[in-house]
Design a protein around this motif. Structure first.
Motif, mmCIF file in Angstrom:
data_model
loop_
_atom_site.group_PDB
_atom_site.id
_atom_site.type_symbol
_atom_site.label_atom_id
_atom_site.label_comp_id
_atom_site.label_asym_id
_atom_site.label_seq_id
_atom_site.Cartn_x
_atom_site.Cartn_y
_atom_site.Cartn_z
ATOM 1 N N LEU A 287 0.824 -1.211 0.000
ATOM 2 C CA LEU A 287 0.000 0.000 0.000
ATOM 3 C C LEU A 287 0.859 1.263 0.000
ATOM 4 O O LEU A 287 0.591 2.212 -0.744
ATOM 5 C CB LEU A 287 -0.917 0.025 1.236
ATOM 6 N N PHE A 288 1.884 1.253 0.830
ATOM 7 C CA PHE A 288 2.771 2.409 0.935
ATOM 8 C C PHE A 288 3.496 2.657 -0.381
ATOM 9 O O PHE A 288 3.568 3.790 -0.856
ATOM 10 C CB PHE A 288 3.774 2.182 2.078
ATOM 11 N N GLU A 289 4.018 1.597 -0.981
ATOM 12 C CA GLU A 289 4.749 1.744 -2.239
ATOM 13 C C GLU A 289 3.836 2.225 -3.359
ATOM 14 O O GLU A 289 4.236 3.063 -4.176
ATOM 15 C CB GLU A 289 5.417 0.420 -2.625
ATOM 16 N N ILE A 290 2.627 1.714 -3.404
ATOM 17 C CA ILE A 290 1.681 2.126 -4.443
ATOM 18 C C ILE A 290 1.326 3.603 -4.273
ATOM 19 O O ILE A 290 1.391 4.383 -5.237
ATOM 20 C CB ILE A 290 0.412 1.246 -4.409
ATOM 21 N N GLN A 291 0.965 3.991 -3.056
ATOM 22 C CA GLN A 291 0.526 5.376 -2.841
ATOM 23 C C GLN A 291 1.656 6.384 -3.015
ATOM 24 O O GLN A 291 1.465 7.429 -3.644
ATOM 25 C CB GLN A 291 -0.133 5.514 -1.469
ATOM 26 N N THR A 292 2.828 6.087 -2.488
ATOM 27 C CA THR A 292 3.939 7.038 -2.665
ATOM 28 C C THR A 292 4.437 7.023 -4.104
ATOM 29 O O THR A 292 4.844 8.060 -4.636
ATOM 30 C CB THR A 292 5.097 6.762 -1.683
ATOM 31 N N GLY A 293 4.359 5.870 -4.754
ATOM 32 C CA GLY A 293 4.730 5.790 -6.162
ATOM 33 C C GLY A 293 3.792 6.613 -7.036
ATOM 34 O O GLY A 293 4.228 7.275 -7.988
ATOM 35 N N THR B 155 -7.278 -11.458 7.040
ATOM 36 C CA THR B 155 -7.755 -10.123 6.686
ATOM 37 C C THR B 155 -6.568 -9.179 6.571
ATOM 38 O O THR B 155 -5.751 -9.075 7.483
ATOM 39 C CB THR B 155 -8.724 -9.593 7.769
ATOM 40 N N LEU B 156 -6.495 -8.488 5.436
ATOM 41 C CA LEU B 156 -5.411 -7.545 5.182
ATOM 42 C C LEU B 156 -5.901 -6.114 5.353
ATOM 43 O O LEU B 156 -7.080 -5.827 5.129
ATOM 44 C CB LEU B 156 -4.876 -7.734 3.756
ATOM 45 N N PRO B 157 -5.002 -5.222 5.720
ATOM 46 C CA PRO B 157 -5.391 -3.812 5.870
ATOM 47 C C PRO B 157 -5.684 -3.182 4.512
ATOM 48 O O PRO B 157 -5.143 -3.612 3.492
ATOM 49 C CB PRO B 157 -4.155 -3.179 6.515
ATOM 50 N N ASP B 158 -6.550 -2.167 4.537
ATOM 51 C CA ASP B 158 -6.837 -1.456 3.295
ATOM 52 C C ASP B 158 -6.484 0.025 3.400
ATOM 53 O O ASP B 158 -6.847 0.824 2.554
ATOM 54 C CB ASP B 158 -8.297 -1.639 2.876
ATOM 55 N N SER B 159 -5.759 0.357 4.464
ATOM 56 C CA SER B 159 -5.273 1.737 4.605
ATOM 57 C C SER B 159 -3.886 1.713 5.240
ATOM 58 O O SER B 159 -3.497 0.730 5.865
ATOM 59 C CB SER B 159 -6.238 2.569 5.450
ATOM 60 N N LEU B 160 -3.168 2.815 5.054
ATOM 61 C CA LEU B 160 -1.797 2.917 5.549
ATOM 62 C C LEU B 160 -1.748 2.975 7.064
ATOM 63 O O LEU B 160 -2.687 3.445 7.714
ATOM 64 C CB LEU B 160 -1.128 4.180 4.995
ATOM 65 N N THR B 161 -0.616 2.552 7.608
ATOM 66 C CA THR B 161 -0.369 2.733 9.034
ATOM 67 C C THR B 161 -0.207 4.230 9.303
ATOM 68 O O THR B 161 0.027 5.022 8.383
ATOM 69 C CB THR B 161 0.921 2.018 9.474
ATOM 70 N N GLU B 162 -0.311 4.610 10.539
ATOM 71 C CA GLU B 162 -0.183 6.029 10.903
ATOM 72 C C GLU B 162 1.178 6.602 10.494
ATOM 73 O O GLU B 162 1.261 7.704 9.946
ATOM 74 C CB GLU B 162 -0.393 6.174 12.415
ATOM 75 N N ASP B 163 2.246 5.844 10.738
ATOM 76 C CA ASP B 163 3.590 6.304 10.358
ATOM 77 C C ASP B 163 3.706 6.506 8.855
ATOM 78 O O ASP B 163 4.265 7.501 8.386
ATOM 79 C CB ASP B 163 4.659 5.308 10.816
ATOM 80 N N ASN B 164 3.183 5.560 8.088
ATOM 81 C CA ASN B 164 3.265 5.678 6.635
ATOM 82 C C ASN B 164 2.384 6.807 6.097
ATOM 83 O O ASN B 164 2.738 7.454 5.112
ATOM 84 C CB ASN B 164 2.932 4.347 5.958
ATOM 85 N N ARG B 165 1.251 7.050 6.750
ATOM 86 C CA ARG B 165 0.413 8.204 6.354
ATOM 87 C C ARG B 165 1.181 9.503 6.552
ATOM 88 O O ARG B 165 1.112 10.407 5.723
ATOM 89 C CB ARG B 165 -0.891 8.236 7.160
#
Length: 177
Positions: free
Chosen positions: A48-54, A94-104
């Protein structure tokens, strides 16, 4: 007679304490082991982090190398994320569908930057994120018991290593400015 009862009680206590002690040793051997669920959740967070920051960098990157690298990240991590979701559904995880607080917070920081400062920060973030992901996936290849999940980690690890190498190469280009 009393002496024999005391000896039996001491023997019983010794047996109980030995049994408890051996159970504790067995449990402590697994205490640091990466579980299938922990791995899959961490891997999903990483994707998720790589996709969003990418996605941010493919539009904001100043250097063409940064934008191209970001597009590769989005493409590869979207593929990985889709495979991971299919596997998680099969394993009932179950996988998360939003970033962790640190990654946000990192995503927000990157969103507020522009120019070469953005490029530098983005690449540094990617090197660190890929170091963490590589460590996670290496641990998974050693510790995960489920063969399907272990195979996913084994198959994905070289892609992550390639991303890190690519990020280092882009960093050297940015540093030359």
């Amino acid at each position: 007679m009393k002496n024999i009862q005391v000896k039996w009680w001491l023997l019983l206590l010794l047996i109980i304490s030995t049994t408890v002690s051996s159970c504790e040793k067995e449990d402590s051997g697994n205490a640091g082991r990466l579980t299938e669920t922990d791995f899959m959740v961490a891997a999903a967070n990483s994707d998720l982090f790589e996709i969003q920051t990418g996605q941010i960098a493919s539009g904001k990157g100043t250097l063409s190398e940064v934008r191209e690298f970001a597009q590769h990240l989005v493409m590869d991590h979207t593929t990985s994320s889709n495979e991971l979701r299919i596997l998680a559904n099969q394993k009932k995880i179950t996988l998360p569908d939003s970033l962790t607080e640190d990654n946000r917070a990192i995503r927000m920081r990157l969103s507020g930057q522009s120019g070469v400062a953005f490029d530098k920060d983005f690449i540094e973030v990617q090197i660190t994120a890929h170091d963490e992901a590589i460590s996670l996936y290496e641990q998974a290849t050693r510790e995960i018991q489920d063969p399907d999940i272990r195979n996913f980690a084994t198959k994905t690890l070289p892609i992550l290593q390639g991303h890190r190498d690519h990020a280092v190469m882009v960093k050297s280009k940015i540093d030359s400015f």
